[in-house]
Design a protein around this motif. Structure first.
Motif, PDB file in Angstrom:
ATOM      1  N   ALA A 119      -7.127 -13.749   1.771  1.00 53.15           N
ATOM      2  CA  ALA A 119      -6.238 -12.946   0.932  1.00 53.15           C
ATOM      3  C   ALA A 119      -6.839 -11.569   0.660  1.00 53.15           C
ATOM      4  O   ALA A 119      -6.158 -10.543   0.786  1.00 53.15           O
ATOM      5  N   ARG A 120      -8.122 -11.538   0.329  1.00 59.91           N
ATOM      6  CA  ARG A 120      -8.780 -10.258   0.036  1.00 59.91           C
ATOM      7  C   ARG A 120      -8.767  -9.341   1.262  1.00 59.91           C
ATOM      8  O   ARG A 120      -8.518  -8.137   1.143  1.00 59.91           O
ATOM      9  N   SER A 121      -9.010  -9.920   2.434  1.00 59.08           N
ATOM     10  CA  SER A 121      -8.973  -9.127   3.666  1.00 59.08           C
ATOM     11  C   SER A 121      -7.561  -8.622   3.932  1.00 59.08           C
ATOM     12  O   SER A 121      -7.372  -7.494   4.402  1.00 59.08           O
ATOM     13  N   ALA A 122      -6.576  -9.457   3.626  1.00 55.42           N
ATOM     14  CA  ALA A 122      -5.177  -9.061   3.817  1.00 55.42           C
ATOM     15  C   ALA A 122      -4.807  -7.914   2.879  1.00 55.42           C
ATOM     16  O   ALA A 122      -4.094  -6.980   3.273  1.00 55.42           O
ATOM     17  N   TRP A 123      -5.279  -7.982   1.636  1.00 58.33           N
ATOM     18  CA  TRP A 123      -4.992  -6.896   0.686  1.00 58.33           C
ATOM     19  C   TRP A 123      -5.562  -5.572   1.171  1.00 58.33           C
ATOM     20  O   TRP A 123      -4.885  -4.549   1.138  1.00 58.33           O
ATOM     21  N   ARG A 124      -6.818  -5.630   1.638  1.00 58.66           N
ATOM     22  CA  ARG A 124      -7.463  -4.399   2.118  1.00 58.66           C
ATOM     23  C   ARG A 124      -6.738  -3.850   3.349  1.00 58.66           C
ATOM     24  O   ARG A 124      -6.539  -2.643   3.468  1.00 58.66           O
ATOM     25  N   ALA A 125      -6.360  -4.739   4.253  1.00 58.99           N
ATOM     26  CA  ALA A 125      -5.666  -4.299   5.464  1.00 58.99           C
ATOM     27  C   ALA A 125      -4.291  -3.723   5.114  1.00 58.99           C
ATOM     28  O   ALA A 125      -3.873  -2.705   5.677  1.00 58.99           O
ATOM     29  N   ALA A 126      -3.609  -4.361   4.190  1.00 57.05           N
ATOM     30  CA  ALA A 126      -2.253  -3.941   3.845  1.00 57.05           C
ATOM     31  C   ALA A 126      -2.211  -2.524   3.295  1.00 57.05           C
ATOM     32  O   ALA A 126      -1.349  -1.723   3.679  1.00 57.05           O
ATOM     33  N   VAL A 127      -3.144  -2.186   2.393  1.00 53.98           N
ATOM     34  CA  VAL A 127      -3.094  -0.848   1.795  1.00 53.98           C
ATOM     35  C   VAL A 127      -3.491   0.233   2.798  1.00 53.98           C
ATOM     36  O   VAL A 127      -3.126   1.398   2.632  1.00 53.98           O
ATOM     37  N   VAL A 128      -4.209  -0.157   3.840  1.00 53.55           N
ATOM     38  CA  VAL A 128      -4.541   0.800   4.906  1.00 53.55           C
ATOM     39  C   VAL A 128      -3.358   1.001   5.847  1.00 53.55           C
ATOM     40  O   VAL A 128      -3.082   2.125   6.281  1.00 53.55           O
ATOM     41  N   LEU A 129      -2.639  -0.077   6.139  1.00 51.39           N
ATOM     42  CA  LEU A 129      -1.613  -0.050   7.190  1.00 51.39           C
ATOM     43  C   LEU A 129      -0.192   0.180   6.683  1.00 51.39           C
ATOM     44  O   LEU A 129       0.696   0.483   7.486  1.00 51.39           O
ATOM     45  N   VAL A 130       0.048   0.030   5.385  1.00 50.86           N
ATOM     46  CA  VAL A 130       1.425   0.113   4.869  1.00 50.86           C
ATOM     47  C   VAL A 130       2.069   1.458   5.218  1.00 50.86           C
ATOM     48  O   VAL A 130       1.502   2.523   4.982  1.00 50.86           O
ATOM     49  N   PRO A 131       3.264   1.418   5.798  1.00 54.67           N
ATOM     50  CA  PRO A 131       3.961   2.666   6.139  1.00 54.67           C
ATOM     51  C   PRO A 131       4.432   3.390   4.873  1.00 54.67           C
ATOM     52  O   PRO A 131       4.645   2.758   3.827  1.00 54.67           O
ATOM     53  N   GLU A 132       4.613   4.673   4.986  1.00 57.18           N
ATOM     54  CA  GLU A 132       5.096   5.470   3.860  1.00 57.18           C
ATOM     55  C   GLU A 132       6.453   4.949   3.407  1.00 57.18           C
ATOM     56  O   GLU A 132       7.336   4.663   4.210  1.00 57.18           O
ATOM     57  N   GLY A 133       6.587   4.788   2.102  1.00 59.65           N
ATOM     58  CA  GLY A 133       7.846   4.324   1.538  1.00 59.65           C
ATOM     59  C   GLY A 133       7.891   2.838   1.268  1.00 59.65           C
ATOM     60  O   GLY A 133       8.777   2.367   0.530  1.00 59.65           O
ATOM     61  N   GLU A 134       6.962   2.072   1.851  1.00 56.86           N
ATOM     62  CA  GLU A 134       6.955   0.623   1.633  1.00 56.86           C
ATOM     63  C   GLU A 134       5.914   0.193   0.605  1.00 56.86           C
ATOM     64  O   GLU A 134       5.719  -0.997   0.371  1.00 56.86           O
ATOM     65  N   ASP A 135       5.263   1.177  -0.012  1.00 53.83           N
ATOM     66  CA  ASP A 135       4.237   0.889  -1.018  1.00 53.83           C
ATOM     67  C   ASP A 135       4.761   0.072  -2.208  1.00 53.83           C
ATOM     68  O   ASP A 135       4.092  -0.882  -2.628  1.00 53.83           O
ATOM     69  N   PRO A 136       5.927   0.422  -2.785  1.00 53.83           N
ATOM     70  CA  PRO A 136       6.398  -0.353  -3.943  1.00 53.83           C
ATOM     71  C   PRO A 136       6.619  -1.828  -3.631  1.00 53.83           C
ATOM     72  O   PRO A 136       6.298  -2.704  -4.438  1.00 53.83           O
ATOM     73  N   GLU A 137       7.175  -2.099  -2.450  1.00 53.04           N
ATOM     74  CA  GLU A 137       7.419  -3.492  -2.056  1.00 53.04           C
ATOM     75  C   GLU A 137       6.094  -4.243  -1.890  1.00 53.04           C
ATOM     76  O   GLU A 137       5.956  -5.399  -2.309  1.00 53.04           O
ATOM     77  N   LEU A 138       5.111  -3.569  -1.295  1.00 51.04           N
ATOM     78  CA  LEU A 138       3.789  -4.179  -1.157  1.00 51.04           C
ATOM     79  C   LEU A 138       3.177  -4.437  -2.532  1.00 51.04           C
ATOM     80  O   LEU A 138       2.598  -5.504  -2.775  1.00 51.04           O
ATOM     81  N   ALA A 139       3.318  -3.477  -3.437  1.00 52.38           N
ATOM     82  CA  ALA A 139       2.767  -3.636  -4.789  1.00 52.38           C
ATOM     83  C   ALA A 139       3.366  -4.855  -5.487  1.00 52.38           C
ATOM     84  O   ALA A 139       2.660  -5.588  -6.205  1.00 52.38           O
ATOM     85  N   GLU A 140       4.662  -5.097  -5.269  1.00 48.85           N
ATOM     86  CA  GLU A 140       5.313  -6.255  -5.881  1.00 48.85           C
ATOM     87  C   GLU A 140       4.707  -7.561  -5.382  1.00 48.85           C
ATOM     88  O   GLU A 140       4.503  -8.502  -6.163  1.00 48.85           O
ATOM     89  N   VAL A 141       4.421  -7.627  -4.085  1.00 50.99           N
ATOM     90  CA  VAL A 141       3.808  -8.843  -3.528  1.00 50.99           C
ATOM     91  C   VAL A 141       2.381  -8.996  -4.074  1.00 50.99           C
ATOM     92  O   VAL A 141       1.978 -10.088  -4.483  1.00 50.99           O
ATOM     93  N   LEU A 142       1.624  -7.913  -4.075  1.00 45.11           N
ATOM     94  CA  LEU A 142       0.248  -7.979  -4.571  1.00 45.11           C
ATOM     95  C   LEU A 142       0.212  -8.400  -6.040  1.00 45.11           C
ATOM     96  O   LEU A 142      -0.675  -9.142  -6.460  1.00 45.11           O
ATOM     97  N   ALA A 143       1.181  -7.935  -6.813  1.00 38.79           N
ATOM     98  CA  ALA A 143       1.206  -8.252  -8.246  1.00 38.79           C
ATOM     99  C   ALA A 143       1.393  -9.739  -8.512  1.00 38.79           C
ATOM    100  O   ALA A 143       1.013 -10.237  -9.575  1.00 38.79           O
ATOM    101  N   THR A 144       1.951 -10.467  -7.542  1.00 38.08           N
ATOM    102  CA  THR A 144       2.101 -11.918  -7.718  1.00 38.08           C
ATOM    103  C   THR A 144       0.751 -12.619  -7.728  1.00 38.08           C
ATOM    104  O   THR A 144       0.654 -13.784  -8.120  1.00 38.08           O
ATOM    105  N   GLN A 145      -0.302 -11.912  -7.319  1.00 40.67           N
ATOM    106  CA  GLN A 145      -1.634 -12.503  -7.262  1.00 40.67           C
ATOM    107  C   GLN A 145      -2.502 -12.119  -8.457  1.00 40.67           C
ATOM    108  O   GLN A 145      -3.675 -12.516  -8.540  1.00 40.67           O
ATOM    109  N   LEU A 146      -1.964 -11.366  -9.394  1.00 40.38           N
ATOM    110  CA  LEU A 146      -2.714 -10.989 -10.587  1.00 40.38           C
ATOM    111  C   LEU A 146      -3.153 -12.233 -11.359  1.00 40.38           C
ATOM    112  O   LEU A 146      -2.386 -13.183 -11.508  1.00 40.38           O
ATOM    113  N   GLY A 147      -4.388 -12.218 -11.814  1.00 39.95           N
ATOM    114  CA  GLY A 147      -4.943 -13.352 -12.543  1.00 39.95           C
ATOM    115  C   GLY A 147      -5.596 -14.384 -11.648  1.00 39.95           C
ATOM    116  O   GLY A 147      -6.191 -15.349 -12.130  1.00 39.95           O
ATOM    117  N   ARG A 148      -5.525 -14.169 -10.353  1.00 43.30           N
ATOM    118  CA  ARG A 148      -6.064 -15.131  -9.397  1.00 43.30           C
ATOM    119  C   ARG A 148      -7.584 -15.027  -9.282  1.00 43.30           C
ATOM    120  O   ARG A 148      -8.149 -13.949  -9.239  1.00 43.30           O
TER     121      ARG A 148
END
Length: 221
Positions: A119-148
């Protein structure tokens, strides 16, 4: 019949990858110094099982020295592996290569993988690779892991959300009122760090704990 020098060097390097950690490190360094597409499969295969951190790091470097057109499709295939280390290392290497063609392979399943390292590797890869404009959607998925997880996992997630900048703010604000105190605490700490990067994670977490406790007490009162 004498074997060509290139083939002799290749055999020596492949044999070296089966030696002790020092020998493996030198073998991978040699491969990365003189890239050869014939090594790519072996480098990826070794990444999935290599126990030494420094050798794994060198394996990633060696793969980045080869053409992305060769490595990226093979690394994407590794993301479907049942072996957690194979998925984790493939994600790590994709983040270092930085080829956005890999973005569709960074699935929600990987971003929420049960294995913390994956999961941690996926988070790091995602913020590097996310296309412009898809950041909010990615943030929503990442936020589901808060507290983990423990502090290291939480710090990794906070860093990923912070890397997305303002795109993370709506989901963080929503999470700051979550029923789960661990989620609230982690969201508050991340929001504090986003606004004040110099605060430090430990300070932000301790401050968030106090806010959550005081908020609970005031509601109860």
């Amino acid at each position: 019949m004498t074997m060509p020098k290139e083939d002799t060097d290749m055999m020596r390097a492949l044999q070296g990858m089966e030696g002790n950690s020092s020998v493996r490190l030198q073998a991978v360094l040699a491969i990365g110094t003189t890239p050869d597409p014939r090594f790519v499969d072996k480098l990826i295969e070794r990444s999935a099982i290599e126990p030494d951190f420094y050798v794994r790091d060198m394996l990633t470097w060696a793969l980045t020295r080869h053409p992305a057109s060769i490595t990226v499709p093979k690394l994407i295939d590794e993301l479907r592996s049942e072996r957690a280390q194979a998925r984790s290392q493939a994600l790590h290497t994709l983040s270092k290569i930085g080829d956005q063609q890999a973005w569709p392979a960074i699935t929600r399943a990987l971003l929420t993988d049960a294995d913390d390292e994956v999961a941690r590797s996926a988070w790091r890869a995602a913020v590097v690779l996310v296309p412009e404009g898809e950041d909010p959607e990615l943030a929503e998925v990442l936020a589901t892991q808060l507290g983990r997880g423990e502090r290291e996992t939480q710090l990794s997630l906070s860093r990923a959300l912070i890397a997305l900048g303002e795109a993370s703010m709506p989901t963080l604000r929503a999470a700051m009122t979550d029923r789960d105190p661990r989620v609230r605490q982690h969201a508050i700490a991340t929001e504090r760090l986003l606004r004040n990067p110099d605060a430090g994670f430990e300070f932000a977490i301790e401050e968030a704990k106090r806010i959550v406790v005081l908020g609970t007490n005031s509601q109860e009162g």
